[in-house]
Motif scaffolding. Structure first.
Motif: not given
Length: 239
Positions: A190, A161, A158, A194
């Protein structure tokens, strides 16, 4: 890759050039080799012992300094997800905001000092470097729950990203490579969704170093290792 006017490096000790001879560290580093290849200036913002979570602040520090370059390619050396934060004993906080970053010189001069005298400690999800009761108490007050390497990797993905978006928002062209940690979840649905628009070199798997001759004593890349990194990154940039 879009045409760019400079190369910006975000990363940890691998990108900083740890264990290269100090008099040749900058010259032999992979970003200097890429600078010569593409005939643009390289600006290295890497810091030893940096974490994936700190990279965004290193980027914003540079962006908000009003740099002359407006169209950089940004090469991000993703480190192991277990590295989370650095605890600053002197100021009693974790290094995770833009006004709390410290210079590498300061870290090197204070690393591992007695908590009563200041110093810095790298905090991992489940342990602390040079543990003692005081340091563990600091960590346990911060981490209210335990999570394993899989969860740490989720957070790191995350962060990739988030950093990708932050770099693009300010005119940069980010590419990401993993210096030594093999990310295990990249083939799951996922992360594919992403990170589908992110430039991931080798799908965030470490480069293949064909021989131990590419490493220094403490496992950082030596001159041959940096040449190998520059070659792989250069090929990726050329497309």
């Amino acid at each position: 890759m879009h045409k760019f006017d400079s190369i910006i490096i975000l990363g940890d000790s691998w990108s900083w050039g740890s264990e290269l001879p100090e008099t040749q560290r900058i010259e032999k580093r992979f970003d200097s080799l890429l600078s010569k290849e593409f005939k643009v200036e390289s600006i290295n913002l890497a810091r030893e012992s940096a974490t994936n979570f700190c990279y965004k602040w290193h980027w914003f520090d540079w962006v908000f300094s009003n740099p002359v370059y407006k169209n950089p390619i940004v090469i991000v050396g993703i480190t192991g997800p277990n590295r989370h934060l650095i605890w600053n004993n002197s100021a009693n906080f974790f290094q995770e905001s833009p006004d709390r970053l410290v210079s590498e010189h300061t870290v090197l001069n204070n690393w591992g000092n007695n908590p009563k005298n200041g110093g810095f400690i790298r905090a991992f999800p489940n342990h602390v470097d040079f543990p003692d009761p005081i340091k563990k108490h600091c960590q346990e007050n911060f981490y209210r729950y335990n999570y394993d390497d899989n969860m740490a990797e989720i957070y790191a993905i995350w962060e990739i990203k988030l950093l990708d978006l932050a770099i693009r928002e300010h005119g940069g062209h980010p590419i990401f490579w993993s210096n030594f940690y093999p990310y295990q979840q990249m083939d799951l649905a996922w992360p594919k969704s992403l990170l589908k628009n992110c430039n991931l070199v080798n799908n965030l798997q470490p480069f293949t170093y064909q021989s131990n001759h590419f490493y220094c004593k403490n496992s950082h890349p030596n001159e041959l290792g940096h040449q190998h990194i520059a070659k792989v990154l250069g090929q990726f940039i050329h497309g």
